[in-house]
Design an enzyme around this catalytic site. Structure first.
Site, short mmCIF file in Angstrom:
data_model
loop_
_atom_site.label_atom_id
_atom_site.label_comp_id
_atom_site.label_asym_id
_atom_site.label_seq_id
_atom_site.Cartn_x
_atom_site.Cartn_y
_atom_site.Cartn_z
CB CYS A 108 -0.86 0.15 1.35
SG CYS A 108 -0.14 -0.52 3.08
CG ASP A 129 -0.17 3.31 4.25
OD1 ASP A 129 -0.79 3.90 3.58
OD2 ASP A 129 -1.53 2.97 5.11
CB CYS A 132 -4.48 2.96 6.29
SG CYS A 132 -4.27 1.71 7.21
CB CYS A 168 -2.27 -1.62 9.18
SG CYS A 168 -3.77 -1.43 7.57
FE1 FES Z 1 -1.43 0.50 4.36
FE2 FES Z 1 -3.16 0.11 6.55
S1 FES Z 1 -3.44 0.40 4.42
S2 FES Z 1 -0.09 0.26 6.26
#
Ligand code: FES
Length: 123
Positions: free
Chosen positions: A36, A38, A61, A105
């Site tokens: 993702c 992140d 997120c 996550c």
């Molecule tokens: Fe990427 Fe939560 S969607 S860490």
């Protein structure tokens, strides 16, 4: 979206604890989720082999924010060995559980700890 998350997750998302840079950190860990994109940064001050202060920053997120916030509370006072023993499930449990599609996550938190410990060992 908010119906996905329990009150603990929402509270930490809405009012993150210990957000920001810890200027005099002894260890800094960066974790990134390649799926993702992140990112979570964990900053630790370590004295007498225990975590004395922790802060976090995330580009992520809602759960990444909540996980970083909760993590900074969980690690206070821990020894390095205890710190290294924290797993993603511990973070998820400390958040009161995560929906299945958001469990990944919490991996950011575990990875950030390991990166911080590695950084501490390299100093
Ligand atoms: Fe990427 Fe939560 S969607 S860490």
């Amino acid at each position: 979206m908010t119906e996905l998350y329990n009150d603990i997750v929402l509270d930490h998302y809405r009012k993150p604890r210990n957000a920001g840079v810890l200027e005099d950190a002894d260890a800094v860990g960066k974790a990134e989720n390649s799926a993702c994109g992140d990112v979570l940064h964990l900053y630790l001050r370590i004295d007498d082999s225990r975590v004395q202060a922790a802060r976090f920053q995330t580009f992520g997120c809602a759960v990444a924010i909540a996980a970083g916030s909760r993590l900074t509370e969980m690690v206070l006072g821990l020894t390095l060995a205890e710190l290294g023993g924290i797993r993603r499930q511990d973070v998820a449990d400390a958040l009161g559980g995560l929906p299945p599609m958001k469990v990944h996550c919490s991996v950011l938190a575990e990875d950030a700890i390991h990166a911080a410990l590695k950084d501490f060992g390299n100093r």
